[in-house]
Write an enzyme that holds these catalytic residues in place. Structure first.
Site, mmCIF file in Angstrom:
data_model
loop_
_atom_site.group_PDB
_atom_site.id
_atom_site.type_symbol
_atom_site.label_atom_id
_atom_site.label_comp_id
_atom_site.label_asym_id
_atom_site.label_seq_id
_atom_site.Cartn_x
_atom_site.Cartn_y
_atom_site.Cartn_z
ATOM 1 C CE LYS A 1 -3.568 2.460 2.543
ATOM 2 N NZ LYS A 1 -4.409 2.351 3.507
ATOM 3 C CE LYS B 1 -6.190 1.987 -0.330
ATOM 4 N NZ LYS B 1 -6.466 1.756 1.189
HETATM 5 C C1 PBG Z 1 -7.088 3.831 5.430
HETATM 6 C C2 PBG Z 1 -7.605 3.246 3.980
HETATM 7 C C3 PBG Z 1 -7.475 4.249 3.121
HETATM 8 C C4 PBG Z 1 -7.994 3.725 1.844
HETATM 9 C C5 PBG Z 1 -8.633 2.327 2.329
HETATM 10 N N1 PBG Z 1 -8.254 2.172 3.696
HETATM 11 C C6 PBG Z 1 -6.915 5.507 2.838
HETATM 12 C C7 PBG Z 1 -5.597 6.073 3.666
HETATM 13 O O1 PBG Z 1 -4.799 5.275 3.776
HETATM 14 O O2 PBG Z 1 -5.435 7.010 3.920
HETATM 15 C C8 PBG Z 1 -8.293 4.075 0.792
HETATM 16 C C9 PBG Z 1 -9.044 3.754 -0.317
HETATM 17 C C10 PBG Z 1 -9.364 4.528 -1.468
HETATM 18 O O3 PBG Z 1 -8.843 5.848 -1.611
HETATM 19 O O4 PBG Z 1 -10.494 4.437 -2.014
HETATM 20 N N2 PBG Z 1 -6.473 2.569 6.176
#
Ligand code: PBG
Length: 348
Positions: free
Chosen positions: A216, A270
Site C-alpha cells: 500500500k 493499492k
Molecule cells: C485507510 C484506508 C485508505 C483507503 C482504504 N483504507 C486511505 C488511507 O490510507 O489514507 C483508501 C481507499 C481509497 O482511496 O479508495 N486505512
C-alpha cells in the site's frame, strides 16, 4: 510528405514482397471479427472479479453524497442492507465496508474501533442477517476512528508500531465476532498480519481469511476517500512513515513475502492502475490470490471525465478493469462494481 497518386501506385504495384512486408505473420487475422476477437481474448472481466467498497454512516434511511466521488454515497446501515441486497442479486461476491465515524466518537487512540457496537459491527450484523450469501470484508486500521486521522497510535509525531498492532488485533476480533468473513488490514504496521492471524486463531476464528494490503503506497489517489470517511481535514501530516514510497517495487515484494509468511490468504495492491507492475510482480512471485484496489482518486478521475462527456463511460470502465485481470489480478475492489455488474447482467 504525402505520397502523390502516381508514387502510391508505383509502390503498390511493386508488390508486398518488394515493399519488405511479412506475408506470413499477420496478427490482424485474429482480430478480424467480433467472434474471432472473443475466441482469442486472454483476459475477461466477470462479476466474480468484483469487490464493492461501500461507506456507512450513522442514522437511518438516508444517503449522503460525497462531492469528490460523484455517484458514490455514504449509506446509513439500513440503506447499506439494501445495497447489499442489490449487490447479491447482481452476484457481486463481496463488499468491503468503510465507516464515516461521527467526529464526536473519534479520539487519539481510536477507541471506538473496539466498540463491538460501532458502525462497522452494526453493518456487519445487519447485512449478515439479511443477505447471508454475500462476503463481507472489513478494513483493519484506526484512521476512521482517530481524531488525528492516522492508522495507528500517534506519540510525539511518531506512529507507534507494536502498540498499534495490539489494538489492531483487538479490532480484528471485534469485527470477526460481528460477522466479518475477511479481515483486510490496511494500516501497514509491521507484523500485523501474523499477530492478527494468531489472535483470530486463538479466539476460534480459524476460518476468517486475511486479505493483506501488502503493498500500500503513500498516495495522493486516496484524497477523495479521506473526504468520504471524514479524515481529509483532520489528518495531521502524512502517512509516509508507514505507507510505501511510490518509487519502490522490490520493496513491495519484500513486504508481500513477510505477509505471506505471516499467514495472509490473499494479497492486495493499492492504488490500482498506477501500480499494475506491482500487481504483476506479486502474482508472479507468490501465485497467491492477488487483488488490486482501484482507489477513490482513480474513480474520481474516470467518473469526472465520464460526467464531462470526455470519454465513453462503459468502455473506459471495462478497459480499466480488464487491465487488472491482464496484469494477473484475481479481482478488483472498485467503486464501479455495481455499474459493471449491472452491465454484465444485461449482456447476459
Ligand atoms: C485507510 C484506508 C485508505 C483507503 C482504504 N483504507 C486511505 C488511507 O490510507 O489514507 C483508501 C481507499 C481509497 O482511496 O479508495 N486505512
Amino acid at each position: 510528405m504525402p505520397l502523390s497518386k502516381s508514387r502510391l501506385h508505383a509502390v503498390t504495384d511493386a508488390g508486398p514482397a518488394v515493399r519488405g512486408l511479412d506475408l506470413v505473420h499477420r496478427p490482424r487475422r485474429n482480430r478480424k471479427t467480433d467472434w474471432a476477437r472473443r475466441l482469442v481474448r486472454e483476459s475477461t472481466l466477470t462479476v466474480d472479479d468484483l469487490i464493492w467498497p461501500i461507506f456507512v454512516m450513522g442514522g437511518t434511511a438516508s444517503r449522503a453524497a460525497i462531492p469528490s466521488m460523484p455517484g458514490v454515497e455514504r449509506l446509513t446501515v439500513d440503506e447499506a442492507v439494501k445495497a447489499a441486497e442489490m449487490a447479491a442479486k447482481l452476484k457481486i461476491p463481496a463488499l468491503a465496508i468503510f465507516p464515516y465515524v461521527d467526529p464526536a466518537r473519534r479520539d487519539p487512540t481510536g477507541s471506538e474501533a473496539l466498540n463491538d457496537n460501532n458502525l462497522v459491527c452494526q453493518t456487519l450484523r445487519a447485512i449478515k442477517a439479511a443477505v447471508p450469501e454475500i462476503g463481507l470484508i472489513t478494513d483493519v486500521a484506526l484512521d476512521p476512528f482517530t481524531s488525528h486521522g492516522h492508522d495507528g497510535l500517534l506519540q510525539d509525531g511518531r506512529i507507534l508500531n507494536d502498540e498499534t498492532v495490539e489494538i489492531l488485533v483487538r479490532q480484528a476480533l471485534v469485527q470477526a465476532e460481528a460477522g466479518a468473513d475477511v479481515i483486510a488490514p490496511s494500516d501497514m504496521m509491521d507484523g500485523r498480519v501474523g499477530a492478527i492471524r494468531a489472535g483470530l486463531d486463538a479466539a476460534g476464528y480459524t476460518d476468517v481469511q486475511i486479505m493483506s494490503y501488502a503493498a500500500k503506497y503513500a498516495s495522493a489517489f486516496y484524497g477523495p476517500f479521506r473526504d468520504a470517511i471524514g479524515t481529509a481535514k483532520t489528518l495531521s501530516g502524512d502517512k509516509r512513515t508507514y505507507q510505501m514510497d511510490p518509487g519502490n517495487g522490490l520493496e513491495a515484494i519484500r513486504e508481500a513475502a513477510l505477509d505471506v509468511d505471516e499467514g495472509a490468504d490473499m494479497l492486495m495492491v493499492k492504488p490500482g492502475l498506477p501500480y499494475l507492475d506491482i500487481v504483476f510482480r506479486l502474482k508472479e512471485a507468490f501465485g497467491l490470490p492477488t487483488f488490486a484496489y482501484q482507489v477513490s482518486g482513480e474513480y474520481a478521475m474516470i467518473e469526472g471525465a465520464i460526467r464531462n462527456g470526455w470519454v465513453d463511460g462503459d468502455r473506459i470502465v471495462t478497459e480499466s478493469l480488464v487491465a487488472f485481470k491482464r496484469a494477473g489480478a484475481d479481482g478488483i475492489l472498485t467503486y464501479f462494481a455495481p455499474r459493471v455488474a449491472q452491465r454484465l447482467a444485461e449482456q447476459g
